[in-house]
Write a protein that holds these residues in place. Structure first.
Motif, short mmCIF file in Angstrom:
data_model
loop_
_atom_site.label_atom_id
_atom_site.label_comp_id
_atom_site.label_asym_id
_atom_site.label_seq_id
_atom_site.Cartn_x
_atom_site.Cartn_y
_atom_site.Cartn_z
N UNK A 221 -33.96 12.43 -6.46
CA UNK A 221 -34.38 11.03 -6.48
C UNK A 221 -33.93 10.30 -5.22
N UNK B 158 -25.71 9.43 -7.59
CA UNK B 158 -25.63 9.54 -6.13
C UNK B 158 -24.23 9.20 -5.63
N UNK C 223 -32.03 7.73 -4.55
CA UNK C 223 -30.63 7.37 -4.32
C UNK C 223 -29.82 8.56 -3.83
N UNK D 274 -32.67 3.99 -13.08
CA UNK D 274 -32.23 3.51 -11.77
C UNK D 274 -30.71 3.57 -11.66
N UNK E 102 -29.48 7.16 -11.57
CA UNK E 102 -29.69 7.77 -10.25
C UNK E 102 -28.64 7.27 -9.27
N UNK E 103 -28.46 5.97 -9.29
CA UNK E 103 -27.53 5.38 -8.33
C UNK E 103 -26.11 5.89 -8.56
N UNK F 96 -39.63 0.98 -5.32
CA UNK F 96 -39.35 1.18 -6.74
C UNK F 96 -40.52 0.76 -7.62
N UNK G 5 -37.81 5.71 -5.14
CA UNK G 5 -36.62 5.98 -5.94
C UNK G 5 -36.85 7.11 -6.94
N UNK G 6 -37.98 7.04 -7.63
CA UNK G 6 -38.27 8.06 -8.64
C UNK G 6 -39.07 9.20 -8.01
#
Lengths: 228, 228
Positions: free
Chosen positions: B61, A25, B63, A18, A21-22, B82, B55-56
């Motif tokens: 993805x 991004x 984000x 998570x 990914x964030x 999520x 999210x995944x």
DNA sequence: CCGTCCGTTTAACGAATTTTAACAGAATAA
DNA sequence: TTATTCTGTTAAAATTCGTTAAACGGACGG
């Protein structure tokens, strides 16, 4: 404008993914290691701008990892991720140490803030961090140089003043929640830090009072709103 | 009230179809994309009221997708979906973050509630920013600065006064239901908050009494109606 | 090692805002 | 009509915030 690369060491793969990914991004090149040993291996191979280390990990804990990392690059910024319910003395350890830290649970916004803050502090060529200048009514606010300018009057701001004003600017015309500000700037949102923040709000209000269209409005029980 | 359209990005086709059917049944125009890349393609072609992003996902993805979407429409509401097995603290972290969040498994009811809440918030903002001022009889009401002006007399309103008066204004000449006001301003509609709201109604009535054509009418058992 | 400066925190007190309490009055249903 | 629920008003209590000044502590120059 150099790209920022982050080494993220987090054994909880869900959280790890998570975060990765964030951060990706947000334009941060992020590599995820699932434990301290792996993180060390990766760190030896590549170059990073900063490290984000979970404290509790199998194989090698965050502290030990940080020490080893520092033997290779003594100045790389390290942010620890820690559980809130750590013992007092451990927390104390962080506070006195040079490194920044973040207590779980944290919001993505807080994380980004801390990353940007630490990058701002550590990199002298400050252009890495986005939006380094704001216009506040008739004022100009240079975040990286910590200068608030009104017409030809330049005022040098302190670190805390800058950090708070920057957060307010980022939320211009919307509510900046007290807790977010406290956790972002003061790390812990306890009674005393809240009082301290009040003091800074007063200071900023005084500085900004030259332009009567600019106002820091209190939203009772929630936070502040910078109007301009 | 125009139709709400939702972009749903979910790689699990079973869940995706289920959500799409349910949302469509609730009168939300829903388009399903099976991965981030496809979602982005669709988003560029059509106009949506909000996005619901897993999210995944493979390809891109949630984000990253959200970030790209925001470059096109910076204010579109986004709700992330999520994985279920995230730790409490992670979830908590997102709750306090800027974006809304929903963890699997979630009930349809919960989803609908979130969607409505986020739409309320965003339409509030949308109708708020252009017209942040209301005319109430001979009064002028500046919502963002929390000022109520009558001729040359300016009265500074408190946060709660402002919030309540704004809700009344938005429902001008129609019934504002007690529960709606309580839930949106006081979050919880219990006995005490209801009493508190009564107190504020009294205050507002006193402020508005200067113009005899303005009145806050009680609709017994339902709510209030602002006449002007 | 000492004093000074500067930024930050703590303390103290007052003011503003919101909630709770208490009681009175209206509206409604039985 | 009577009992019950809902609303109106005022005042007190509790919480949150604003401001000023003093205390603290690290950095720096001597």
């Amino acid at each position: 404008m150099n790209k920022v690369s982050i080494l993220l060491a987090e054994d909880d793969t869900n959280l790890g993914q998570l975060l990765k990914s964030y951060l990706s991004a947000k334009e941060y090149d992020t590599i995820l290691a699932i434990d301290g040993a792996e993180a060390m291996k990766i760190f030896k191979k590549e170059k990073f701008s900063l490290c984000l280390l979970d404290v509790m990990m199998p194989e090698m804990d965050g502290f030990t990892l940080a020490r080893e990392i520092r033997t290779i690059d003594p100045h790389i910024p390290i942010i620890f991720l820690t559980a809130k319910n750590l013992k007092e003395d451990v927390i104390e350890g962080f506070k006195t140490g040079a490194d920044d830290y973040l207590t779980k649970p944290f919001s993505m916004e807080e994380l980004i803030y801390r990353i940007e803050a630490i990058l701002r502090r550590s990199t002298k060529r400050a252009t890495d961090v986005p939006a380094a200048e704001y216009t506040i009514g008739k004022f100009n606010f240079d975040v990286t140089r910590q200068l608030l300018t009104y017409q030809d009057q330049v005022r040098k701001l302190t670190t805390k003043e800058t950090e708070l004003l920057e957060l307010l600017c980022r939320h211009q015309n919307e509510v900046l929640e007290r807790n977010l500000a406290l956790k972002s700037i003061w790390i812990d949102d306890n009674y005393f830090n809240a009082r301290s923040m009040d003091v800074y709000i007063t200071k900023l209000r005084k500085y900004l009072s030259k332009d009567e269209n600019v106002e820091i409005l209190n939203i009772h029980g929630k936070g502040y709103k910078l109007l301009c």
